[in-house]
Motif scaffolding. Structure first.
Motif, PDB file in Angstrom:
ATOM      1  N   MET A  29       0.862  -1.297   0.126  1.00 50.56           N
ATOM      2  CA  MET A  29       0.035  -0.010   0.091  1.00 50.56           C
ATOM      3  C   MET A  29       0.761   1.409   0.181  1.00 50.56           C
ATOM      4  O   MET A  29       1.625   1.508   0.950  1.00 50.56           O
ATOM      5  CB  MET A  29      -0.852   0.020   1.196  1.00 50.56           C
ATOM      6  CG  MET A  29      -2.088  -1.108   1.245  1.00 50.56           C
ATOM      7  SD  MET A  29      -3.325  -0.819  -0.247  1.00 50.56           S
ATOM      8  CE  MET A  29      -3.816   0.841  -0.024  1.00 50.56           C
ATOM      9  N   VAL A  31      -0.734   4.305   0.150  1.00 55.94           N
ATOM     10  CA  VAL A  31      -1.312   5.358   1.027  1.00 55.94           C
ATOM     11  C   VAL A  31      -1.936   4.337   2.407  1.00 55.94           C
ATOM     12  O   VAL A  31      -1.922   3.137   2.030  1.00 55.94           O
ATOM     13  CB  VAL A  31      -2.589   5.890   0.198  1.00 55.94           C
ATOM     14  CG1 VAL A  31      -2.137   6.935  -0.968  1.00 55.94           C
ATOM     15  CG2 VAL A  31      -3.486   4.868  -0.298  1.00 55.94           C
ATOM     16  N   GLU A  32      -2.486   5.135   3.142  1.00 49.54           N
ATOM     17  CA  GLU A  32      -3.126   4.286   4.266  1.00 49.54           C
ATOM     18  C   GLU A  32      -4.696   3.803   3.660  1.00 49.54           C
ATOM     19  O   GLU A  32      -5.224   4.602   3.034  1.00 49.54           O
ATOM     20  CB  GLU A  32      -3.505   5.195   5.522  1.00 49.54           C
ATOM     21  CG  GLU A  32      -2.240   5.620   6.334  1.00 49.54           C
ATOM     22  CD  GLU A  32      -1.647   4.414   6.661  1.00 49.54           C
ATOM     23  OE1 GLU A  32      -2.220   3.384   7.068  1.00 49.54           O
ATOM     24  OE2 GLU A  32      -0.421   4.463   7.351  1.00 49.54           O
ATOM     25  N   PRO A  33      -4.830   2.662   3.790  1.00 46.44           N
ATOM     26  CA  PRO A  33      -6.061   2.037   3.188  1.00 46.44           C
ATOM     27  C   PRO A  33      -7.198   2.622   3.726  1.00 46.44           C
ATOM     28  O   PRO A  33      -7.214   3.274   4.790  1.00 46.44           O
ATOM     29  CB  PRO A  33      -6.025   0.745   3.802  1.00 46.44           C
ATOM     30  CG  PRO A  33      -4.725   0.295   4.344  1.00 46.44           C
ATOM     31  CD  PRO A  33      -3.933   1.530   4.504  1.00 46.44           C
ATOM     32  N   GLY A  34      -8.171   3.081   2.711  1.00 43.86           N
ATOM     33  CA  GLY A  34      -9.638   3.578   3.182  1.00 43.86           C
ATOM     34  C   GLY A  34     -10.181   4.368   2.204  1.00 43.86           C
ATOM     35  O   GLY A  34     -11.261   3.981   1.927  1.00 43.86           O
ATOM     36  N   PHE A  35      -9.457   5.229   1.399  1.00 43.07           N
ATOM     37  CA  PHE A  35     -10.374   5.943   0.484  1.00 43.07           C
ATOM     38  C   PHE A  35      -9.331   6.556  -0.709  1.00 43.07           C
ATOM     39  O   PHE A  35      -7.930   6.525  -0.515  1.00 43.07           O
ATOM     40  CB  PHE A  35     -11.138   7.129   1.076  1.00 43.07           C
ATOM     41  CG  PHE A  35     -10.124   7.935   1.919  1.00 43.07           C
ATOM     42  CD1 PHE A  35      -9.447   8.974   1.400  1.00 43.07           C
ATOM     43  CD2 PHE A  35      -9.830   7.620   3.398  1.00 43.07           C
ATOM     44  CE1 PHE A  35      -8.285   9.816   2.057  1.00 43.07           C
ATOM     45  CE2 PHE A  35      -9.077   8.247   4.178  1.00 43.07           C
ATOM     46  CZ  PHE A  35      -8.341   9.588   3.436  1.00 43.07           C
ATOM     47  N   GLY A  36      -9.763   6.744  -1.884  1.00 42.53           N
ATOM     48  CA  GLY A  36      -9.066   7.242  -2.961  1.00 42.53           C
ATOM     49  C   GLY A  36      -8.736   8.589  -2.676  1.00 42.53           C
ATOM     50  O   GLY A  36      -9.051   9.485  -1.886  1.00 42.53           O
ATOM     51  N   GLY A  37      -7.894   9.283  -3.601  1.00 42.30           N
ATOM     52  CA  GLY A  37      -7.521  10.596  -3.704  1.00 42.30           C
ATOM     53  C   GLY A  37      -6.169  10.885  -2.839  1.00 42.30           C
ATOM     54  O   GLY A  37      -5.923  12.155  -2.577  1.00 42.30           O
ATOM     55  N   GLN A  38      -5.770  10.088  -2.080  1.00 46.34           N
ATOM     56  CA  GLN A  38      -4.603  10.438  -1.183  1.00 46.34           C
ATOM     57  C   GLN A  38      -3.131  10.541  -1.805  1.00 46.34           C
ATOM     58  O   GLN A  38      -2.940  10.177  -3.084  1.00 46.34           O
ATOM     59  CB  GLN A  38      -4.454   9.447   0.087  1.00 46.34           C
ATOM     60  CG  GLN A  38      -5.700   9.013   0.746  1.00 46.34           C
ATOM     61  CD  GLN A  38      -5.382   7.886   1.790  1.00 46.34           C
ATOM     62  OE1 GLN A  38      -4.610   8.271   2.634  1.00 46.34           O
ATOM     63  NE2 GLN A  38      -6.010   6.887   1.668  1.00 46.34           N
ATOM     64  N   ASP A  63      -0.897   0.564  -4.619  1.00 48.21           N
ATOM     65  CA  ASP A  63      -2.064   0.926  -4.650  1.00 48.21           C
ATOM     66  C   ASP A  63      -2.152   2.285  -3.696  1.00 48.21           C
ATOM     67  O   ASP A  63      -1.792   2.316  -2.744  1.00 48.21           O
ATOM     68  CB  ASP A  63      -3.027   0.028  -3.896  1.00 48.21           C
ATOM     69  CG  ASP A  63      -4.518   0.474  -3.534  1.00 48.21           C
ATOM     70  OD1 ASP A  63      -4.624   1.608  -4.072  1.00 48.21           O
ATOM     71  OD2 ASP A  63      -5.397  -0.481  -3.401  1.00 48.21           O
ATOM     72  N   GLY A  64      -2.424   3.379  -4.566  1.00 47.76           N
ATOM     73  CA  GLY A  64      -2.707   4.740  -3.616  1.00 47.76           C
ATOM     74  C   GLY A  64      -1.763   5.815  -4.550  1.00 47.76           C
ATOM     75  O   GLY A  64      -0.642   5.595  -4.305  1.00 47.76           O
ATOM     76  N   GLY A  65      -2.674   6.681  -5.030  1.00 54.61           N
ATOM     77  CA  GLY A  65      -1.714   7.865  -5.558  1.00 54.61           C
ATOM     78  C   GLY A  65      -0.923   7.689  -6.635  1.00 54.61           C
ATOM     79  O   GLY A  65       0.097   8.524  -7.103  1.00 54.61           O
ATOM     80  N   ALA A  84      -4.825   2.114  -9.691  1.00 55.75           N
ATOM     81  CA  ALA A  84      -5.112   3.431  -9.575  1.00 55.75           C
ATOM     82  C   ALA A  84      -6.560   3.799  -9.757  1.00 55.75           C
ATOM     83  O   ALA A  84      -7.151   2.954 -10.642  1.00 55.75           O
ATOM     84  CB  ALA A  84      -4.302   4.222 -10.907  1.00 55.75           C
ATOM     85  N   GLY A  85      -6.850   4.894  -9.124  1.00 55.24           N
ATOM     86  CA  GLY A  85      -8.388   5.286  -9.461  1.00 55.24           C
ATOM     87  C   GLY A  85      -8.520   6.991  -9.650  1.00 55.24           C
ATOM     88  O   GLY A  85      -8.836   7.007 -10.922  1.00 55.24           O
ATOM     89  N   SER A  86      -8.046   7.777  -8.851  1.00 50.85           N
ATOM     90  CA  SER A  86      -8.248   9.214  -9.440  1.00 50.85           C
ATOM     91  C   SER A  86      -7.528   9.692 -10.591  1.00 50.85           C
ATOM     92  O   SER A  86      -8.139  10.324 -11.359  1.00 50.85           O
ATOM     93  CB  SER A  86      -7.565   9.892  -8.001  1.00 50.85           C
ATOM     94  OG  SER A  86      -8.188   9.646  -7.009  1.00 50.85           O
TER      95      SER A  86
END
Ligand SMILES: O=C(CO)[C@H](O)[C@H](O)COP(=O)(O)O
Length: 112
Positions: A29, A31-38, A63-65, A84-86
């Motif tokens: 990870m 980013v800290e797991p939890g939500f997108g956009g970090q 996963d994350g950022g 990737a999301g954002s």
């Protein structure tokens, strides 16, 4: 069946070593797991590097950022599965973003 283990940012990577020959993938990870956009946590990259060095064949996911300005660092560290999301959903051209990610990862894999 495929097996994966996820490691949160504060978890040291060596916790997976005893299980490494039983898994197909390790998710590091970024980013800290939890939500997108970090924001991408650059300080997670040494874990990816260490893992890639120790287990050349392991799928290493990040996963994350992950975005146009962070993918190269992750790819160079050894990540070959990108979540990737954002950066994709906020783009006017998601296909281009995905192609760019693919190119960066494949370039690093070709160099191995
Ligand atoms: O949910 C998450 C963390 O738990 C992911 O980081 C997220 O799905 C990816 O999103 P982004 O590309 O916006 O960081």
């Amino acid at each position: 069946m495929k097996v994966g283990i996820a490691v949160k940012p504060k978890t040291p990577i060596d916790v997976i070593y005893p299980l490494a020959d039983k898994i197909d993938l390790c998710l590091v990870m970024t980013v800290e797991p939890g939500f997108g956009g970090q924001k991408f946590m650059h300080d997670c990259m040494p874990k990816v590097k260490e893992l890639r060095k120790k287990f050349p064949k392991l799928d290493i996911e990040v996963d994350g950022g992950l975005a146009l300005d962070t993918i190269e660092e992750a790819a160079k560290a050894g990540a070959n599965v990108i979540v990737a999301g954002s950066s994709i959903f906020s783009s006017d051209n998601p296909n281009e973003v995905i192609s760019y990610f693919r190119e960066k990862v494949n370039t690093e894999l070709d160099g191995c």
